[in-house]
Design an enzyme around this catalytic site. Sequence first.
Site, PDB file in Angstrom:
ATOM      1  N   ASN A 135      -0.833   9.186  -7.537  1.00 51.23           N
ATOM      2  CA  ASN A 135      -1.086   8.864  -6.140  1.00 51.23           C
ATOM      3  C   ASN A 135      -1.337  10.186  -5.432  1.00 51.23           C
ATOM      4  O   ASN A 135      -0.403  10.921  -5.145  1.00 51.23           O
ATOM      5  CB  ASN A 135       0.129   8.140  -5.546  1.00 51.23           C
ATOM      6  CG  ASN A 135      -0.045   7.876  -4.054  1.00 51.23           C
ATOM      7  OD1 ASN A 135      -1.110   8.108  -3.495  1.00 51.23           O
ATOM      8  ND2 ASN A 135       1.019   7.403  -3.407  1.00 51.23           N
TER       9      ASN A 135
ATOM     10  N   LYS B  23      -2.268  10.708  -2.508  1.00 50.87           N
ATOM     11  CA  LYS B  23      -1.990  10.646  -1.068  1.00 50.87           C
ATOM     12  C   LYS B  23      -3.162  11.273  -0.310  1.00 50.87           C
ATOM     13  O   LYS B  23      -4.299  11.155  -0.769  1.00 50.87           O
ATOM     14  CB  LYS B  23      -0.633  11.293  -0.770  1.00 50.87           C
ATOM     15  CG  LYS B  23       0.460  10.693  -1.680  1.00 50.87           C
ATOM     16  CD  LYS B  23       1.850  11.035  -1.321  1.00 50.87           C
ATOM     17  CE  LYS B  23       2.804  10.343  -2.291  1.00 50.87           C
ATOM     18  NZ  LYS B  23       4.211  10.587  -1.986  1.00 50.87           N
TER      19      LYS B  23
ATOM     20  N   HIS C 197       3.156   1.047  -0.275  1.00 44.80           N
ATOM     21  CA  HIS C 197       3.844   2.327  -0.474  1.00 44.80           C
ATOM     22  C   HIS C 197       4.787   2.582   0.704  1.00 44.80           C
ATOM     23  O   HIS C 197       4.469   2.232   1.849  1.00 44.80           O
ATOM     24  CB  HIS C 197       2.812   3.453  -0.595  1.00 44.80           C
ATOM     25  CG  HIS C 197       3.418   4.726  -1.075  1.00 44.80           C
ATOM     26  ND1 HIS C 197       4.100   5.578  -0.235  1.00 44.80           N
ATOM     27  CD2 HIS C 197       3.495   5.268  -2.315  1.00 44.80           C
ATOM     28  CE1 HIS C 197       4.553   6.608  -0.943  1.00 44.80           C
ATOM     29  NE2 HIS C 197       4.206   6.434  -2.218  1.00 44.80           N
TER      30      HIS C 197
ATOM     31  N   GLU D 299       5.371   5.132   2.374  1.00 45.45           N
ATOM     32  CA  GLU D 299       4.786   5.905   3.480  1.00 45.45           C
ATOM     33  C   GLU D 299       3.990   4.989   4.400  1.00 45.45           C
ATOM     34  O   GLU D 299       3.916   5.219   5.606  1.00 45.45           O
ATOM     35  CB  GLU D 299       3.925   7.050   2.918  1.00 45.45           C
ATOM     36  CG  GLU D 299       4.815   8.164   2.371  1.00 45.45           C
ATOM     37  CD  GLU D 299       4.207   8.954   1.224  1.00 45.45           C
ATOM     38  OE1 GLU D 299       2.980   8.890   1.027  1.00 45.45           O
ATOM     39  OE2 GLU D 299       4.972   9.632   0.515  1.00 45.45           O
TER      40      GLU D 299
ATOM     41  N   GLU E 156      10.014   2.727  -6.313  1.00 42.62           N
ATOM     42  CA  GLU E 156      10.035   4.075  -5.743  1.00 42.62           C
ATOM     43  C   GLU E 156      11.167   4.174  -4.716  1.00 42.62           C
ATOM     44  O   GLU E 156      10.988   3.770  -3.560  1.00 42.62           O
ATOM     45  CB  GLU E 156       8.703   4.378  -5.053  1.00 42.62           C
ATOM     46  CG  GLU E 156       7.514   4.405  -5.978  1.00 42.62           C
ATOM     47  CD  GLU E 156       6.433   5.341  -5.471  1.00 42.62           C
ATOM     48  OE1 GLU E 156       5.969   6.141  -6.275  1.00 42.62           O
ATOM     49  OE2 GLU E 156       6.082   5.289  -4.277  1.00 42.62           O
TER      50      GLU E 156
ATOM     51  N   GLY F  30       8.899  12.924  -2.959  1.00 41.88           N
ATOM     52  CA  GLY F  30       8.537  14.229  -2.389  1.00 41.88           C
ATOM     53  C   GLY F  30       9.728  15.116  -2.079  1.00 41.88           C
ATOM     54  O   GLY F  30       9.592  16.126  -1.396  1.00 41.88           O
TER      55      GLY F  30
ATOM     56  N   SER G 120       9.385  11.957  -7.440  1.00 38.27           N
ATOM     57  CA  SER G 120       9.647  13.267  -8.058  1.00 38.27           C
ATOM     58  C   SER G 120       9.610  13.218  -9.584  1.00 38.27           C
ATOM     59  O   SER G 120      10.322  13.977 -10.245  1.00 38.27           O
ATOM     60  CB  SER G 120      10.977  13.852  -7.558  1.00 38.27           C
ATOM     61  OG  SER G 120      10.959  14.007  -6.150  1.00 38.27           O
TER      62      SER G 120
END
Length: 253
Positions: free
Chosen positions: A12, A14, A97, A99, A169, A175, A215
């Site tokens: 991904n 991003k 996701h 985010e 996730e 991150g 991560s």
Amino acid sequence: MKEKRSYVIAGNWKMNNNRSQTKGLITQIVPLVPQAGCEVVVCVPFTNLETAIKAVSGTNIKVGAQNVHFEKSGAYTGEISAEMLIEMGVEYVIIGHSERRQYFGETDETVNLRVKAALNAGLTVILCVGERLPDREKGLTNELVALQTKAALIGVTAQQLDKIVIAYEPVWAIGTGKTATSEQADEVCELIRSVIRDLYGDEKSDKMTIQYGGSMNAANAEELLSKPNVDGGLIGGASLKAKDFAEIISCAK
Ligand code: 13P
């Protein structure tokens, strides 16, 4: 059980890389992964899809988008439909996701609408679920992840399920460099598998590919991917470096 499932390793990217960087990174990845024992996917920004599709042509790498709108067309300024992605040759799409849930108002309801629109158009969906740190600290992980999974799959048929990969996730691991332990990852992936079993039966749940994301990197991938319920990875930062991404892929056999 595990031999019934295909591993999927997806990057991904991003909001990273312009078109020339996209071409450059994919050109570096291609010769490193020809013997991959898993499906390899790169999910790039909308503006890089065409470049990425050209760059993977004739290789074993597939291209995905990072979001999709649920309507086919209409007055939805700034949005992209599943049909538009299919027309370009996109095969995968990430939906839900964290985010997007956190910054762009994505809800379980809109995730479900997007999942159905993507499947109806013929895309393969990478459906993301996962708890935030306060949820985990309150002991709510399993309930929350089960709810997100069930809500996302409302109206999805058993046949359509074959075109879904679920990515667990944990938001606190994205991150941050804080990976879930392989036991934590396996435990929640197993929980997701049990939700699929309740909804669709044993055969479908045994076949369901469930990724871990957060991560994941070249150093911890082997341990995470060795777990009985972890069938792949959704990789952020480490997917932006060809060598690291290829090392993760080499762990997925
Ligand atoms: P990182 O691998 O950078 O933690 O990102 C994970 C992720 O969000 C993949 O979708």
